[in-house]
Design a protein around this motif. Structure first.
Motif, mmCIF file in Angstrom:
data_model
loop_
_atom_site.group_PDB
_atom_site.id
_atom_site.type_symbol
_atom_site.label_atom_id
_atom_site.label_comp_id
_atom_site.label_asym_id
_atom_site.label_seq_id
_atom_site.Cartn_x
_atom_site.Cartn_y
_atom_site.Cartn_z
ATOM 1 N N MET A 144 17.239 33.467 59.082
ATOM 2 C CA MET A 144 18.662 33.661 58.777
ATOM 3 C C MET A 144 19.180 32.596 57.813
ATOM 4 S SD MET A 144 20.418 34.723 62.392
ATOM 5 C CE MET A 144 19.778 36.030 63.422
ATOM 6 N N SER A 145 18.289 31.763 57.319
ATOM 7 C CA SER A 145 18.718 30.628 56.511
ATOM 8 C C SER A 145 19.387 31.035 55.207
ATOM 9 C CB SER A 145 17.520 29.723 56.213
ATOM 10 O OG SER A 145 16.510 30.437 55.531
ATOM 11 N N LYS A 146 19.158 32.281 54.763
ATOM 12 C CA LYS A 146 19.789 32.726 53.518
ATOM 13 C C LYS A 146 21.279 33.003 53.697
ATOM 14 C CE LYS A 146 19.409 37.107 52.231
ATOM 15 N NZ LYS A 146 18.894 38.456 51.869
ATOM 16 N N TYR A 147 21.741 33.099 54.935
ATOM 17 C CA TYR A 147 23.134 33.442 55.203
ATOM 18 C C TYR A 147 23.941 32.196 55.569
ATOM 19 C CZ TYR A 147 20.894 37.987 55.606
ATOM 20 O OH TYR A 147 20.144 39.108 55.353
ATOM 21 N N LYS A 148 25.138 32.088 54.973
ATOM 22 C CA LYS A 148 26.025 30.979 55.300
ATOM 23 C C LYS A 148 26.845 31.274 56.556
ATOM 24 C CE LYS A 148 26.569 29.658 50.430
ATOM 25 N NZ LYS A 148 27.523 29.590 49.289
ATOM 26 N N HIS A 149 27.132 32.572 56.761
ATOM 27 C CA HIS A 149 27.949 32.993 57.902
ATOM 28 C C HIS A 149 27.201 34.062 58.695
ATOM 29 C CE1 HIS A 149 32.130 31.399 56.788
ATOM 30 N NE2 HIS A 149 31.316 30.946 55.852
ATOM 31 N N ILE A 150 27.124 33.898 60.011
ATOM 32 C CA ILE A 150 26.581 34.908 60.916
ATOM 33 C C ILE A 150 27.748 35.447 61.736
ATOM 34 C CG2 ILE A 150 24.883 35.448 62.689
ATOM 35 C CD1 ILE A 150 23.643 34.356 60.114
ATOM 36 N N LEU A 151 27.983 36.748 61.624
ATOM 37 C CA LEU A 151 29.134 37.384 62.272
ATOM 38 C C LEU A 151 28.647 38.245 63.432
ATOM 39 C CD1 LEU A 151 30.867 38.642 59.001
ATOM 40 C CD2 LEU A 151 30.714 36.321 59.912
ATOM 41 N N PHE A 152 29.395 38.249 64.502
ATOM 42 C CA PHE A 152 28.999 38.991 65.694
ATOM 43 C C PHE A 152 30.079 39.977 66.120
ATOM 44 C CE2 PHE A 152 26.578 35.071 65.978
ATOM 45 C CZ PHE A 152 25.335 35.476 66.442
ATOM 46 N N ASP A 153 29.638 41.151 66.545
ATOM 47 C CA ASP A 153 30.429 42.031 67.391
ATOM 48 C C ASP A 153 30.432 41.376 68.781
ATOM 49 O OD1 ASP A 153 31.596 44.517 68.403
ATOM 50 O OD2 ASP A 153 29.606 44.940 69.216
ATOM 51 N N ILE A 154 31.249 41.873 69.697
ATOM 52 C CA ILE A 154 31.290 41.287 71.044
ATOM 53 C C ILE A 154 30.623 42.190 72.071
ATOM 54 C CG2 ILE A 154 32.776 40.518 72.935
ATOM 55 C CD1 ILE A 154 34.762 39.516 70.892
ATOM 56 N N ASP A 155 31.250 43.326 72.389
ATOM 57 C CA ASP A 155 30.737 44.218 73.431
ATOM 58 C C ASP A 155 29.367 44.770 73.045
ATOM 59 O OD1 ASP A 155 33.020 43.951 75.024
ATOM 60 O OD2 ASP A 155 34.050 45.583 74.013
ATOM 61 N N GLY A 156 28.405 44.585 73.938
ATOM 62 C CA GLY A 156 27.066 45.082 73.686
ATOM 63 C C GLY A 156 26.235 44.172 72.804
ATOM 64 N N THR A 157 26.855 43.112 72.288
ATOM 65 C CA THR A 157 26.161 42.180 71.397
ATOM 66 C C THR A 157 26.111 40.786 72.002
ATOM 67 O OG1 THR A 157 26.867 43.460 69.461
ATOM 68 C CG2 THR A 157 26.114 41.217 69.065
ATOM 69 N N LEU A 158 27.267 40.228 72.335
ATOM 70 C CA LEU A 158 27.323 38.931 73.003
ATOM 71 C C LEU A 158 27.443 39.081 74.515
ATOM 72 C CD1 LEU A 158 29.726 37.010 70.580
ATOM 73 C CD2 LEU A 158 27.231 36.808 70.724
ATOM 74 N N ILE A 159 28.203 40.088 74.952
ATOM 75 C CA ILE A 159 28.375 40.314 76.385
ATOM 76 C C ILE A 159 28.028 41.758 76.737
ATOM 77 C CG2 ILE A 159 30.072 38.490 76.739
ATOM 78 C CD1 ILE A 159 32.289 40.560 76.620
ATOM 79 N N ASP A 160 27.470 41.934 77.930
ATOM 80 C CA ASP A 160 27.070 43.254 78.418
ATOM 81 C C ASP A 160 28.256 43.869 79.152
ATOM 82 O OD1 ASP A 160 25.888 45.500 79.407
ATOM 83 O OD2 ASP A 160 24.254 44.478 80.426
ATOM 84 N N THR A 161 28.932 44.780 78.479
ATOM 85 C CA THR A 161 30.147 45.381 79.030
ATOM 86 C C THR A 161 30.032 46.892 79.226
ATOM 87 O OG1 THR A 161 30.974 45.575 76.768
ATOM 88 C CG2 THR A 161 31.726 43.673 78.039
ATOM 89 N N GLU A 162 28.874 47.456 78.908
ATOM 90 C CA GLU A 162 28.769 48.920 78.865
ATOM 91 C C GLU A 162 29.179 49.575 80.180
ATOM 92 O OE1 GLU A 162 25.219 52.162 78.477
ATOM 93 O OE2 GLU A 162 25.389 50.724 76.831
ATOM 94 N N GLU A 163 28.614 49.114 81.290
ATOM 95 C CA GLU A 163 28.906 49.722 82.580
ATOM 96 C C GLU A 163 30.395 49.611 82.917
ATOM 97 O OE1 GLU A 163 27.697 51.674 86.225
ATOM 98 O OE2 GLU A 163 26.754 51.417 84.257
ATOM 99 N N ALA A 164 30.981 48.434 82.689
ATOM 100 C CA ALA A 164 32.391 48.216 83.014
ATOM 101 C C ALA A 164 33.297 49.079 82.145
ATOM 102 C CB ALA A 164 32.744 46.738 82.839
ATOM 103 N N ILE A 165 32.981 49.150 80.858
ATOM 104 C CA ILE A 165 33.806 49.939 79.945
ATOM 105 C C ILE A 165 33.758 51.419 80.312
ATOM 106 C CG2 ILE A 165 33.913 50.827 77.576
ATOM 107 C CD1 ILE A 165 33.228 47.992 76.632
#
Length: 202
Positions: free
Chosen positions: A1-22
């Protein structure tokens, strides 16, 4: 990932597991508002798009009230929401390597605070957070990511967006930003093209 200056994230399903709750809380909301039962599989289209869009697709006209009720039902399933394994360590590693971290989510600013920032105490990692009301149009339109580029004053080639749904992929493609697919939950990858695919090491 060194070619990228910024790493952007979605939240649900990416950082936190929310599928069942949602999906369970959406089932409760549909049952309350439309007086019918819909299976979780049929509701999976809701993952990754704003709640108001989901509710309109289901035929609910009073989306403001329904979204409030959805968030209230979600509280019943808070115990099912957790960070995916290794996320704090991943964020630490990226920061240590000089990457700027950001969030681009379909959550409202209130939902971002209540569902993510407050319970998981990770907001300090992210220099820029773009919520659904910050852009003219939601995913899969490019607007959320283009808004990030504008706020952070970077070019599309400087960023990598990591998400878990087709909407995330399409948003990245439409914005001209490379896309990484978070497949922590062994998400189906058919129809989702990605520059990178990330799976759990566990």
């Amino acid at each position: 990932m060194s070619k990228y200056k910024h790493i952007l994230f979605d939240i649900d399903g990416t950082l936190i597991d929310t599928e069942e709750a949602i999906l369970r809380s959406l089932q409760d909301t549909v049952r309350e508002m439309l007086h019918k039962d819909i299976g979780k599989q049929e509701l999976k289209f809701a993952l990754g798009i704003p709640g108001s869009v989901t509710l309109r697709k289901l035929g609910i006209t009073d989306t403001e009230r329904a979204n409030d009720r959805w968030n209230e039902h979600l509280l019943k399933y808070k115990s099912r929401i957790r960070l995916f394994d290794g996320i704090p360590e991943l964020l630490d590693s990226l920061k240590a390597n000089g990457c700027k971290l950001g969030i681009v989510t379909s959550k409202t600013r209130h939902e971002y605070t209540a569902d993510f920032a407050a319970p998981f105490a990770l907001s300090g990692y992210f220099s820029t957070v773009i919520c659904v009301e910050d852009a003219a149009r939601p995913k899969p339109y490019p607007d959320p990511l283009l808004t990030y580029l504008n706020v952070a004053r970077i070019h599309a080639g400087d960023a990598l967006y990591i998400g878990d749904t087709l909407y995330d992929c399409q948003c990245a493609q439409n914005a001209g930003i490379d896309f990484g697919l978070a497949a922590w939950r062994n998400a189906a990858v058919q129809g989702i093209s990605a520059d990178y695919i990330y799976v759990s090491s566990g």
